[in-house]
Design a protein around this motif. Sequence first.
Motif, PDB file in Angstrom:
ATOM      1  N   LEU A 139       0.836  -1.208   0.000  1.00  0.00           N
ATOM      2  CA  LEU A 139       0.000   0.000   0.000  1.00  0.00           C
ATOM      3  C   LEU A 139       0.868   1.253   0.000  1.00  0.00           C
ATOM      4  O   LEU A 139       0.554   2.237  -0.692  1.00  0.00           O
ATOM      5  CB  LEU A 139      -0.912  -0.011   1.216  1.00  0.00           C
ATOM      6  N   ALA A 140       1.968   1.222   0.757  1.00  0.00           N
ATOM      7  CA  ALA A 140       2.880   2.368   0.790  1.00  0.00           C
ATOM      8  C   ALA A 140       3.501   2.607  -0.587  1.00  0.00           C
ATOM      9  O   ALA A 140       3.636   3.761  -1.032  1.00  0.00           O
ATOM     10  CB  ALA A 140       3.967   2.131   1.835  1.00  0.00           C
ATOM     11  N   LEU A 141       3.890   1.539  -1.269  1.00  0.00           N
ATOM     12  CA  LEU A 141       4.453   1.677  -2.612  1.00  0.00           C
ATOM     13  C   LEU A 141       3.425   2.248  -3.591  1.00  0.00           C
ATOM     14  O   LEU A 141       3.754   3.090  -4.435  1.00  0.00           O
ATOM     15  CB  LEU A 141       4.951   0.317  -3.110  1.00  0.00           C
ATOM     16  N   ALA A 142       2.181   1.782  -3.447  1.00  0.00           N
ATOM     17  CA  ALA A 142       1.117   2.301  -4.319  1.00  0.00           C
ATOM     18  C   ALA A 142       0.889   3.787  -4.058  1.00  0.00           C
ATOM     19  O   ALA A 142       0.704   4.577  -5.003  1.00  0.00           O
ATOM     20  CB  ALA A 142      -0.172   1.510  -4.083  1.00  0.00           C
ATOM     21  N   GLY A 143       0.908   4.168  -2.779  1.00  0.00           N
ATOM     22  CA  GLY A 143       0.753   5.581  -2.440  1.00  0.00           C
ATOM     23  C   GLY A 143       1.893   6.426  -2.983  1.00  0.00           C
ATOM     24  O   GLY A 143       1.678   7.539  -3.487  1.00  0.00           O
ATOM     25  N   LEU A 144       3.123   5.896  -2.902  1.00  0.00           N
ATOM     26  CA  LEU A 144       4.279   6.622  -3.427  1.00  0.00           C
ATOM     27  C   LEU A 144       4.180   6.784  -4.941  1.00  0.00           C
ATOM     28  O   LEU A 144       4.496   7.858  -5.490  1.00  0.00           O
ATOM     29  CB  LEU A 144       5.558   5.859  -3.066  1.00  0.00           C
ATOM     30  N   LEU A 145       3.749   5.712  -5.617  1.00  0.00           N
ATOM     31  CA  LEU A 145       3.595   5.763  -7.069  1.00  0.00           C
ATOM     32  C   LEU A 145       2.543   6.795  -7.457  1.00  0.00           C
ATOM     33  O   LEU A 145       2.741   7.577  -8.393  1.00  0.00           O
ATOM     34  CB  LEU A 145       3.208   4.380  -7.600  1.00  0.00           C
ATOM     35  N   LEU A 146       1.437   6.820  -6.715  1.00  0.00           N
ATOM     36  CA  LEU A 146       0.375   7.789  -6.996  1.00  0.00           C
ATOM     37  C   LEU A 146       0.853   9.211  -6.728  1.00  0.00           C
ATOM     38  O   LEU A 146       0.490  10.151  -7.446  1.00  0.00           O
ATOM     39  CB  LEU A 146      -0.851   7.462  -6.135  1.00  0.00           C
ATOM     40  N   PHE A 147       1.698   9.359  -5.695  1.00  0.00           N
ATOM     41  CA  PHE A 147       2.251  10.677  -5.374  1.00  0.00           C
ATOM     42  C   PHE A 147       3.142  11.185  -6.510  1.00  0.00           C
ATOM     43  O   PHE A 147       3.119  12.368  -6.857  1.00  0.00           O
ATOM     44  CB  PHE A 147       3.046  10.595  -4.070  1.00  0.00           C
ATOM     45  N   LEU A 148       3.927  10.290  -7.089  1.00  0.00           N
ATOM     46  CA  LEU A 148       4.853  10.685  -8.151  1.00  0.00           C
ATOM     47  C   LEU A 148       4.148  10.941  -9.475  1.00  0.00           C
ATOM     48  O   LEU A 148       4.584  11.804 -10.260  1.00  0.00           O
ATOM     49  CB  LEU A 148       5.929   9.608  -8.329  1.00  0.00           C
ATOM     50  N   LEU A 149       3.081  10.192  -9.730  1.00  0.00           N
ATOM     51  CA  LEU A 149       2.426  10.274 -11.041  1.00  0.00           C
ATOM     52  C   LEU A 149       1.156  11.116 -11.042  1.00  0.00           C
ATOM     53  O   LEU A 149       0.654  11.471 -12.105  1.00  0.00           O
ATOM     54  CB  LEU A 149       2.101   8.862 -11.547  1.00  0.00           C
ATOM     55  N   GLY A 150       0.614  11.391  -9.848  1.00  0.00           N
ATOM     56  CA  GLY A 150      -0.635  12.129  -9.778  1.00  0.00           C
ATOM     57  C   GLY A 150      -0.493  13.568 -10.274  1.00  0.00           C
ATOM     58  O   GLY A 150       0.560  14.189 -10.125  1.00  0.00           O
ATOM     59  N   LEU A 153      -3.157  18.253  -7.034  1.00  0.00           N
ATOM     60  CA  LEU A 153      -2.401  18.514  -5.808  1.00  0.00           C
ATOM     61  C   LEU A 153      -2.988  17.774  -4.616  1.00  0.00           C
ATOM     62  O   LEU A 153      -2.247  17.180  -3.817  1.00  0.00           O
ATOM     63  CB  LEU A 153      -2.369  20.018  -5.526  1.00  0.00           C
ATOM     64  N   TRP A 154      -4.317  17.786  -4.484  1.00  0.00           N
ATOM     65  CA  TRP A 154      -4.960  17.116  -3.347  1.00  0.00           C
ATOM     66  C   TRP A 154      -4.713  15.608  -3.383  1.00  0.00           C
ATOM     67  O   TRP A 154      -4.542  14.970  -2.342  1.00  0.00           O
ATOM     68  CB  TRP A 154      -6.464  17.399  -3.345  1.00  0.00           C
ATOM     69  N   LEU A 155      -4.694  15.055  -4.609  1.00  0.00           N
ATOM     70  CA  LEU A 155      -4.456  13.618  -4.760  1.00  0.00           C
ATOM     71  C   LEU A 155      -3.029  13.259  -4.350  1.00  0.00           C
ATOM     72  O   LEU A 155      -2.795  12.252  -3.671  1.00  0.00           O
ATOM     73  CB  LEU A 155      -4.728  13.197  -6.203  1.00  0.00           C
ATOM     74  N   ARG A 156      -2.070  14.088  -4.733  1.00  0.00           N
ATOM     75  CA  ARG A 156      -0.675  13.831  -4.390  1.00  0.00           C
ATOM     76  C   ARG A 156      -0.461  13.942  -2.882  1.00  0.00           C
ATOM     77  O   ARG A 156       0.274  13.151  -2.287  1.00  0.00           O
ATOM     78  CB  ARG A 156       0.233  14.794  -5.141  1.00  0.00           C
ATOM     79  N   ARG A 157      -1.100  14.925  -2.252  1.00  0.00           N
ATOM     80  CA  ARG A 157      -0.981  15.082  -0.806  1.00  0.00           C
ATOM     81  C   ARG A 157      -1.561  13.874  -0.069  1.00  0.00           C
ATOM     82  O   ARG A 157      -0.960  13.352   0.874  1.00  0.00           O
ATOM     83  CB  ARG A 157      -1.691  16.360  -0.356  1.00  0.00           C
ATOM     84  N   THR A 158      -2.747  13.458  -0.525  1.00  0.00           N
ATOM     85  CA  THR A 158      -3.390  12.290   0.104  1.00  0.00           C
ATOM     86  C   THR A 158      -2.534  11.045  -0.064  1.00  0.00           C
ATOM     87  O   THR A 158      -2.345  10.266   0.881  1.00  0.00           O
ATOM     88  CB  THR A 158      -4.780  12.041  -0.509  1.00  0.00           C
ATOM     89  N   ALA A 159      -2.015  10.852  -1.255  1.00  0.00           N
ATOM     90  CA  ALA A 159      -1.177   9.679  -1.532  1.00  0.00           C
ATOM     91  C   ALA A 159       0.088   9.706  -0.690  1.00  0.00           C
ATOM     92  O   ALA A 159       0.543   8.670  -0.192  1.00  0.00           O
ATOM     93  CB  ALA A 159      -0.820   9.635  -3.014  1.00  0.00           C
ATOM     94  N   PHE A 160       0.658  10.904  -0.503  1.00  0.00           N
ATOM     95  CA  PHE A 160       1.879  11.020   0.305  1.00  0.00           C
ATOM     96  C   PHE A 160       1.620  10.609   1.751  1.00  0.00           C
ATOM     97  O   PHE A 160       2.399   9.852   2.344  1.00  0.00           O
ATOM     98  CB  PHE A 160       2.391  12.466   0.245  1.00  0.00           C
TER      99      PHE A 160
END
Length: 248
Positions: A139-150, A153-160
């Motif tokens: 899940l952490a890797l998925a969140g990091l991937l979403l943070f990098l590719l999102g 701004l709100w999506l990247r913050r949430t993913a981070f």
Amino acid sequence: MKRFITFLSFVLCPLSIVLVNAQTTFDQANAAYAEGRYDEAATLYQAMIDEAPNATLYYNLGNAQYKQGELAQAILAYERALRLDPKNKDAKYNLAFAQSRITDNIVEQDFFLSTWARAVRNALRERTWWVLSISLFILALAGLLLFLLGRELWLRRTAFHIAWIALLFSLISGLNAGSLHQRDTLRNEAIITQGVVNAKSSPDRSGTDLFTLHEGTKVTIRETIGEWVNIRVGNNEGWLRSSNLERI
């Protein structure tokens, strides 16, 4: 097709016989217990444990031993049941009841956070902690991937935030799994099985008697030298013969 069916019959028939025999032995043990033949019941439960240990068998064994007045062995069986099934409420209750009957009432003087951490660790099995740790790491890797590719701004913050929180709990779960693995590998917790024993100041009979322990008391093994073990209980440390205790 007939050959396949014949093959299955050769494979499944012996397995079904084993399962039937195991159930028959379990029923016999339960019947012996219900009829007050606790010694026979304990022997049957122990035989099944030797073949395939599980929490239910250890719990039933503890009950049979308690009925025979074997307090230390009953406590040992309940402790082993809880190692296999930490959520077994019956084993927890019976263990607490049996411990209330022992002579020594030694309370560990640990910092409350240490006590809390052990309680959390013991709440789940080692395998469950490992699965949880791996799942959270993914899940952490998925969140990091979403943070990098999102893009939003709100999506990247949430993913981070999801990524670092999942990574933190993945680490905690892994540490709990590792701690349980170490505990079960080292088996450094034991129960005094003799009526009364004196802890010595050194690993020999000429050592000074430091304190006295009674059957059923739980101790932590710190070191082993030959037939002697250095134990800690509460704030006390001393040496006992290994024959005076049994590892959980």
